[in-house]
Write an enzyme that holds these catalytic residues in place. Structure first.
Site, short mmCIF file in Angstrom:
data_model
loop_
_atom_site.label_atom_id
_atom_site.label_comp_id
_atom_site.label_asym_id
_atom_site.label_seq_id
_atom_site.Cartn_x
_atom_site.Cartn_y
_atom_site.Cartn_z
N ASN A 34 0.86 -1.18 0.00
CA ASN A 34 0.00 0.00 0.00
C ASN A 34 0.91 1.24 0.00
O ASN A 34 1.48 1.58 1.03
CB ASN A 34 -0.89 -0.04 1.25
CG ASN A 34 -1.72 1.21 1.42
OD1 ASN A 34 -1.77 2.06 0.52
ND2 ASN A 34 -2.38 1.34 2.57
N LYS A 78 0.11 4.24 -0.21
CA LYS A 78 -0.53 5.43 0.40
C LYS A 78 -0.31 6.64 -0.52
O LYS A 78 -0.29 6.46 -1.74
CB LYS A 78 0.00 5.63 1.82
CG LYS A 78 -0.13 4.33 2.65
CD LYS A 78 0.11 4.49 4.10
CE LYS A 78 -0.05 3.12 4.78
NZ LYS A 78 0.08 3.18 6.22
N HIS A 95 -9.32 1.15 5.07
CA HIS A 95 -8.04 1.32 5.76
C HIS A 95 -8.25 2.26 6.96
O HIS A 95 -9.04 3.19 6.88
CB HIS A 95 -6.99 1.90 4.80
CG HIS A 95 -5.61 1.83 5.37
ND1 HIS A 95 -5.15 2.75 6.28
CD2 HIS A 95 -4.60 0.95 5.19
CE1 HIS A 95 -3.91 2.42 6.64
NE2 HIS A 95 -3.55 1.34 5.98
N GLU A 155 -6.59 4.62 8.03
CA GLU A 155 -6.36 6.04 7.75
C GLU A 155 -7.60 6.68 7.13
O GLU A 155 -7.84 7.88 7.30
CB GLU A 155 -5.12 6.20 6.85
CG GLU A 155 -3.84 5.97 7.66
CD GLU A 155 -2.67 5.40 6.89
OE1 GLU A 155 -2.68 5.45 5.65
OE2 GLU A 155 -1.73 4.90 7.54
N GLU A 208 -4.93 -4.92 10.67
CA GLU A 208 -3.88 -3.93 10.88
C GLU A 208 -4.15 -3.17 12.18
O GLU A 208 -4.97 -2.24 12.19
CB GLU A 208 -3.85 -2.92 9.72
CG GLU A 208 -3.59 -3.53 8.37
CD GLU A 208 -3.09 -2.50 7.36
OE1 GLU A 208 -1.99 -2.70 6.84
OE2 GLU A 208 -3.78 -1.50 7.13
N GLY A 249 3.04 2.23 10.78
CA GLY A 249 4.03 3.29 10.63
C GLY A 249 4.78 3.64 11.90
O GLY A 249 5.47 4.66 11.97
N SER A 280 3.93 -2.21 10.22
CA SER A 280 5.37 -2.26 10.44
C SER A 280 6.00 -3.60 10.06
O SER A 280 6.94 -4.04 10.73
CB SER A 280 5.72 -1.87 11.88
OG SER A 280 5.30 -0.54 12.16
#
Ligand code: 13P
Length: 240
Positions: free
Chosen positions: A7, A9, A94, A96, A164, A170, A203
């Site tokens: 991904n 992003k 996702h 985010e 996730e 991250g 990660s």
């Protein structure tokens, strides 16, 4: 089916497509790997990625509209358009997008349904926040997300789930193998007798990929940062 998907992003450029997609395609032609590899660049690079990707590399989007379209939906891209561009996967839900854009399970399910109807495989993302984990609610939160976000009519081959944990994205932190196994088992229990592939994300790097990908119930990985570097992503693909 084992899947390692990158991904990107909001990263990437035409030059990155040449470097990463063409580079991966070249390596996949030269080596036998035990998984499907996919890249999910931002929308404006999808067509170029499809053109640069060989048969061994799939392309996916990072989102799709909950509307079938075509129609007056400014800024939206329909699942049908993505399929027509040559995408095989569509990431939906996702964290985010759930957090920054307030996407609910209901919306995520609508997007996943559009993806499925267009012949794409939705990669439905779920995961708890640190606060929810610390409160002991992780399994309940994730189970509810799975229950409410999965589209009707999915089958083993037409759906992927990505677990996730939000706090692992991250941050360099990863869930322990035991926590991952427990959560993947909880997700499997929600799905019942049908099983879709369950990826882990958060990660994942070449250094921890073998352990994570070897964990019970893990069918692949969804990679953020490490998917932007050819050697790192390749290291994870070969670990799978
Ligand atoms: P990182 O691998 O950068 O933690 O990102 C994970 C992720 O969000 C993939 O969708």
């Amino acid at each position: 089916m084992r899947l390692v998907a990158g991904n990107w992003k909001m990263n990437g450029s035409p030059a990155a497509v040449t470097d990463l997609v063409a580079g991966l395609t070249q390596r996949l032609r030269a080596a036998e790997v035990g998984c499907t590899a996919a890249v999910c660049p931002p929308a404006h690079l999808l067509a170029a990625a499809v053109a640069a990707a060989g048969a061994g590399l799939a392309v996916g989007s990072q989102d799709c509209s909950d509307e079938a379209g075509p129609g007056a939906f400014t800024g939206e891209i329909s699942a049908f358009m993505l399929a027509e561009t040559g995408c095989r996967y569509a990431i939906v839900g996702h964290s985010e997008r759930r957090q920054r854009h307030g996407e609910s399970n209901t919306l995520v399910r609508a997007k996943a349904s559009r993806a499925l109807a267009a012949g794409l495989v939705p990669i439905v993302c779920v995961g708890e926040t640190l606060k929810q984990r610390e409160a002991g609610d992780a399994a309940a939160v994730v189970s509810e997300q799975v229950q409410e976000s999965l589209p009707e009519g999915w089958s083993t081959d037409t759906l992927v789930i990505a677990y996730e944990p939000v706090w692992a994205i991250g941050t360099g932190l990863t869930a322990t193998a035991a926590d991952i196994a427990e959560m993947h088992s909880a997700i499997g229990a929600v799905m019942g007798s049908r099983r879709a592939a369950i990826l882990y994300g958060g990660s994942v790097k070449p250094g921890n990929a073998a352990e994570i990908l070897g964990t019970e119930g893990v069918n692949g990985a969804l990679i953020g940062g490490a998917s932007l570097k050819l050697d790192d992503f390749w290291g994870i693909v070969t670990a799978a």
